[in-house]
Structure formats: C-alpha cells, structure tokens
Design a protein around this motif. Structure first.
Motif, PDB file in Angstrom:
ATOM      1  N   ILE A  11      44.523  25.823  42.826  1.00  0.00           N
ATOM      2  CA  ILE A  11      44.309  27.018  42.269  1.00  0.00           C
ATOM      3  C   ILE A  11      44.708  28.205  43.328  1.00  0.00           C
ATOM      4  CG2 ILE A  11      42.114  28.757  41.140  1.00  0.00           C
ATOM      5  CD1 ILE A  11      41.806  26.739  39.159  1.00  0.00           C
ATOM      6  N   PRO A  12      44.811  29.314  43.684  1.00  0.00           N
ATOM      7  CA  PRO A  12      44.752  29.868  44.922  1.00  0.00           C
ATOM      8  C   PRO A  12      43.135  29.963  45.154  1.00  0.00           C
ATOM      9  CG  PRO A  12      46.762  30.814  43.847  1.00  0.00           C
ATOM     10  CD  PRO A  12      46.009  29.665  42.925  1.00  0.00           C
ATOM     11  N   ILE A  13      43.032  30.257  46.054  1.00  0.00           N
ATOM     12  CA  ILE A  13      41.468  31.243  46.493  1.00  0.00           C
ATOM     13  C   ILE A  13      42.013  32.829  47.373  1.00  0.00           C
ATOM     14  CG2 ILE A  13      39.476  31.171  48.058  1.00  0.00           C
ATOM     15  CD1 ILE A  13      40.121  28.236  47.250  1.00  0.00           C
ATOM     16  N   GLN A  14      42.051  33.886  46.882  1.00  0.00           N
ATOM     17  CA  GLN A  14      42.139  35.114  47.549  1.00  0.00           C
ATOM     18  C   GLN A  14      41.075  35.176  48.479  1.00  0.00           C
ATOM     19  OE1 GLN A  14      44.760  36.177  46.478  1.00  0.00           O
ATOM     20  NE2 GLN A  14      44.921  35.250  45.214  1.00  0.00           N
ATOM     21  N   LEU A  15      41.730  36.721  50.046  1.00  0.00           N
ATOM     22  CA  LEU A  15      40.793  35.935  50.874  1.00  0.00           C
ATOM     23  C   LEU A  15      39.199  36.983  50.708  1.00  0.00           C
ATOM     24  CD1 LEU A  15      43.330  36.783  53.612  1.00  0.00           C
ATOM     25  CD2 LEU A  15      41.716  35.648  53.306  1.00  0.00           C
ATOM     26  N   ARG A  16      39.689  37.670  49.196  1.00  0.00           N
ATOM     27  CA  ARG A  16      38.189  38.688  48.589  1.00  0.00           C
ATOM     28  C   ARG A  16      37.411  37.153  48.216  1.00  0.00           C
ATOM     29  NH1 ARG A  16      37.609  43.530  46.605  1.00  0.00           N
ATOM     30  NH2 ARG A  16      39.683  44.467  46.757  1.00  0.00           N
ATOM     31  N   GLU A  17      37.492  36.821  47.546  1.00  0.00           N
ATOM     32  CA  GLU A  17      36.942  35.723  47.214  1.00  0.00           C
ATOM     33  C   GLU A  17      35.578  35.160  48.085  1.00  0.00           C
ATOM     34  OE1 GLU A  17      38.310  32.967  43.820  1.00  0.00           O
ATOM     35  OE2 GLU A  17      40.297  34.163  44.797  1.00  0.00           O
ATOM     36  N   ILE A  18      36.575  34.948  49.384  1.00  0.00           N
ATOM     37  CA  ILE A  18      35.657  34.285  50.087  1.00  0.00           C
ATOM     38  C   ILE A  18      34.951  35.404  50.903  1.00  0.00           C
ATOM     39  CG2 ILE A  18      35.882  33.247  52.122  1.00  0.00           C
ATOM     40  CD1 ILE A  18      38.588  32.314  52.248  1.00  0.00           C
ATOM     41  N   LEU A  19      34.984  36.292  51.046  1.00  0.00           N
ATOM     42  CA  LEU A  19      34.580  37.602  51.956  1.00  0.00           C
ATOM     43  C   LEU A  19      33.465  38.019  50.951  1.00  0.00           C
ATOM     44  CD1 LEU A  19      37.640  40.063  53.071  1.00  0.00           C
ATOM     45  CD2 LEU A  19      36.046  38.541  54.885  1.00  0.00           C
ATOM     46  N   LYS A  20      33.648  38.292  49.624  1.00  0.00           N
ATOM     47  CA  LYS A  20      32.326  38.538  49.026  1.00  0.00           C
ATOM     48  C   LYS A  20      31.448  37.474  48.215  1.00  0.00           C
ATOM     49  CE  LYS A  20      31.930  39.868  43.385  1.00  0.00           C
ATOM     50  NZ  LYS A  20      32.726  40.246  42.407  1.00  0.00           N
ATOM     51  N   ALA A  21      32.043  36.089  48.939  1.00  0.00           N
ATOM     52  CA  ALA A  21      30.932  34.838  48.733  1.00  0.00           C
ATOM     53  C   ALA A  21      30.154  35.253  49.980  1.00  0.00           C
ATOM     54  CB  ALA A  21      31.564  33.766  48.696  1.00  0.00           C
ATOM     55  N   GLY A  22      30.331  35.743  51.169  1.00  0.00           N
ATOM     56  CA  GLY A  22      29.595  35.752  52.184  1.00  0.00           C
ATOM     57  C   GLY A  22      29.209  37.120  52.331  1.00  0.00           C
ATOM     58  N   GLY A  23      29.082  37.579  51.147  1.00  0.00           N
ATOM     59  CA  GLY A  23      28.147  38.570  50.839  1.00  0.00           C
ATOM     60  C   GLY A  23      28.530  40.128  51.491  1.00  0.00           C
ATOM     61  N   ASP A  24      29.798  40.189  52.011  1.00  0.00           N
ATOM     62  CA  ASP A  24      30.471  41.965  51.898  1.00  0.00           C
ATOM     63  C   ASP A  24      30.295  42.474  51.325  1.00  0.00           C
ATOM     64  OD1 ASP A  24      30.844  40.725  54.575  1.00  0.00           O
ATOM     65  OD2 ASP A  24      33.356  41.272  54.729  1.00  0.00           O
ATOM     66  N   THR A  25      30.218  43.831  50.692  1.00  0.00           N
ATOM     67  CA  THR A  25      29.925  44.773  49.522  1.00  0.00           C
ATOM     68  C   THR A  25      32.057  44.810  49.279  1.00  0.00           C
ATOM     69  OG1 THR A  25      30.506  46.277  51.210  1.00  0.00           O
ATOM     70  CG2 THR A  25      27.731  45.794  50.563  1.00  0.00           C
ATOM     71  N   GLU A  26      31.994  45.869  48.648  1.00  0.00           N
ATOM     72  CA  GLU A  26      33.512  46.205  48.219  1.00  0.00           C
ATOM     73  C   GLU A  26      33.986  47.220  49.282  1.00  0.00           C
ATOM     74  OE1 GLU A  26      35.850  45.490  45.944  1.00  0.00           O
ATOM     75  OE2 GLU A  26      34.043  43.465  45.539  1.00  0.00           O
ATOM     76  N   ASP A  27      33.337  47.634  49.838  1.00  0.00           N
ATOM     77  CA  ASP A  27      33.607  48.139  50.923  1.00  0.00           C
ATOM     78  C   ASP A  27      34.205  47.811  52.114  1.00  0.00           C
ATOM     79  OD1 ASP A  27      33.311  51.758  48.880  1.00  0.00           O
ATOM     80  OD2 ASP A  27      31.282  51.605  50.480  1.00  0.00           O
ATOM     81  N   GLU A  28      33.530  47.456  52.479  1.00  0.00           N
ATOM     82  CA  GLU A  28      33.740  46.161  53.679  1.00  0.00           C
ATOM     83  C   GLU A  28      34.530  45.079  53.436  1.00  0.00           C
ATOM     84  OE1 GLU A  28      28.877  45.558  55.568  1.00  0.00           O
ATOM     85  OE2 GLU A  28      29.800  44.449  53.892  1.00  0.00           O
ATOM     86  N   ILE A  29      35.349  44.825  52.208  1.00  0.00           N
ATOM     87  CA  ILE A  29      36.217  44.039  51.425  1.00  0.00           C
ATOM     88  C   ILE A  29      37.682  44.590  51.925  1.00  0.00           C
ATOM     89  CG2 ILE A  29      37.411  42.802  50.080  1.00  0.00           C
ATOM     90  CD1 ILE A  29      34.842  42.004  49.271  1.00  0.00           C
ATOM     91  N   ARG A  30      37.159  46.073  51.052  1.00  0.00           N
ATOM     92  CA  ARG A  30      38.577  46.808  51.319  1.00  0.00           C
ATOM     93  C   ARG A  30      38.744  47.157  53.379  1.00  0.00           C
ATOM     94  NH1 ARG A  30      36.422  49.187  46.979  1.00  0.00           N
ATOM     95  NH2 ARG A  30      35.275  50.934  47.959  1.00  0.00           N
ATOM     96  N   VAL A  31      38.132  47.378  53.565  1.00  0.00           N
ATOM     97  CA  VAL A  31      38.047  47.625  55.294  1.00  0.00           C
ATOM     98  C   VAL A  31      38.946  46.187  56.189  1.00  0.00           C
ATOM     99  CG1 VAL A  31      37.023  47.728  57.261  1.00  0.00           C
ATOM    100  CG2 VAL A  31      36.291  49.177  55.858  1.00  0.00           C
TER     101      VAL A  31
END
Length: 185
Positions: free
Chosen positions: A145-165
């Motif tokens: 199953i592909p792992i998206q960068l967004r999933e890693i960033l979210k797992a690391g505690g980044d907010t949606e705004d930080e992830i978008r940046v």
C-alpha cells in the motif's frame, strides 16, 4: 506528487549504514534503517534524503526504489559499484568505501543518530517493535500500500497548515527538478 529518486544519495546512505555496521547486514534491516532516516529527515527538514517512494509491506514500511535496487536484476549504475547483490541469508555487503559528497553534514549526522538508536536491533525486533508501530504503516495482507508523505507528516504531529506548506515546497522542488532535467537533457 513524486520526487525524483536519487540513486547516488540512496547508495551513499546505504553505504554509510553498512560502514557503521561493519560492512554487511541483512537487506531488510538496511531498508528499515534507511526508511527511518528518510522519515526523520522529512519530519525535521521537510525533505527526505533519498526522495524514494514509500510503501507499507508485510514487514513494515519500505523504500520502494531501494528494494528494487537490491532485489531486481537490472542495471544499477551507481548502486552496484558499492553494494553487493544479496548474498546467502539476504545479506548485502559494502564492496568498497563510497563517497559521501552527495550527503550534507546534517544528513550524515542523522544517519549516525538513526544507527545509534536502532542499529543494535535485529531485523525482526526492528520490524515488530518499531516499524509495525509507525502510524503510517498499514498491514497490506501480502501486498503493498503506498504511503503518502502527508501520512508521515501527520503521524509526526504536523498540523494541516504545516503539511500544506511542506507539500507545496516539495511540489515546487519536484517541478524545478523536472524543468532542470528538460533544460539539461
């Protein structure tokens, strides 16, 4: 979004881990250590080291292109100069010292840090007690199953705004790479 995989950097990361381990290790453990380094680089700096694609497999997250470099019988212009094909019990061996000129000092320090934290573990301990506990890993039931960068960033505690940046910056980086490749092709 896909960043352009960097075989040279991936080779230098693998060679660095192999050197720290005495020149040889099971390739599953090598891939896991490389994933942890890429993951941590993404979380700290917003850019992974190897720019590989990530997938969940039965034994945890995997760097897709690195797995292909190790297991597929195809030309590997940089990798095969420094790292052997799997031997015996799936061990890979450092064939000769590899340069580290594609790695920044911070990346080298991160590789050493990951090795100090996880290098002592055997591959099954690493899989069961680290990789399978990462929030982005999903059991693929004998598939991937592909792992998206967004999933890693979210797992690391980044907010949606930080992830978008971060993703916007990575997209810009990927577009710049494509434009440079066209210019210099």
């Amino acid at each position: 979004m896909h960043l352009q995989f960097d075989e040279t950097k991936a080779t230098q990361v693998a060679a660095y881990f192999l050197d720290l381990r005495g020149g040889q290790m099971h390739y599953i453990k090598l891939i896991k250590l490389m994933y942890l380094a890429d993951r941590e680089a993404l979380l700290r700096w917003g850019v992974p080291i190897t720019r590989d694609r990530y997938v969940s497999m039965d034994n945890g997250p995997v760097l897709s292109m690195v797995l292909k470099l190790i297991t597929e019988d195809r030309p590997k212009p940089v990798w095969s100069q420094f790292i052997s094909a799997p031997l015996g019990e799936y061990e890979v061996k450092l064939l000769q010292p590899a340069p580290t000129d594609s790695l920044s000092r911070a990346e080298e320090n991160l590789i050493r840090e990951i090795f100090e934290a996880y290098g002592y573990r055997n591959r099954w301990d690493l899989i069961d007690n680290v990789m399978h506990k990462l929030p982005e890993w999903k059991d693929p039931n004998k598939s991937s199953i592909p792992i998206q960068l967004r999933e890693i960033l979210k797992a690391g505690g980044d907010t949606e705004d930080e992830i978008r940046v971060v993703l916007r910056e990575l997209r810009s980086f990927a577009n710049d790479e494509e434009n440079l490749a066209r210019i210099y092709a």
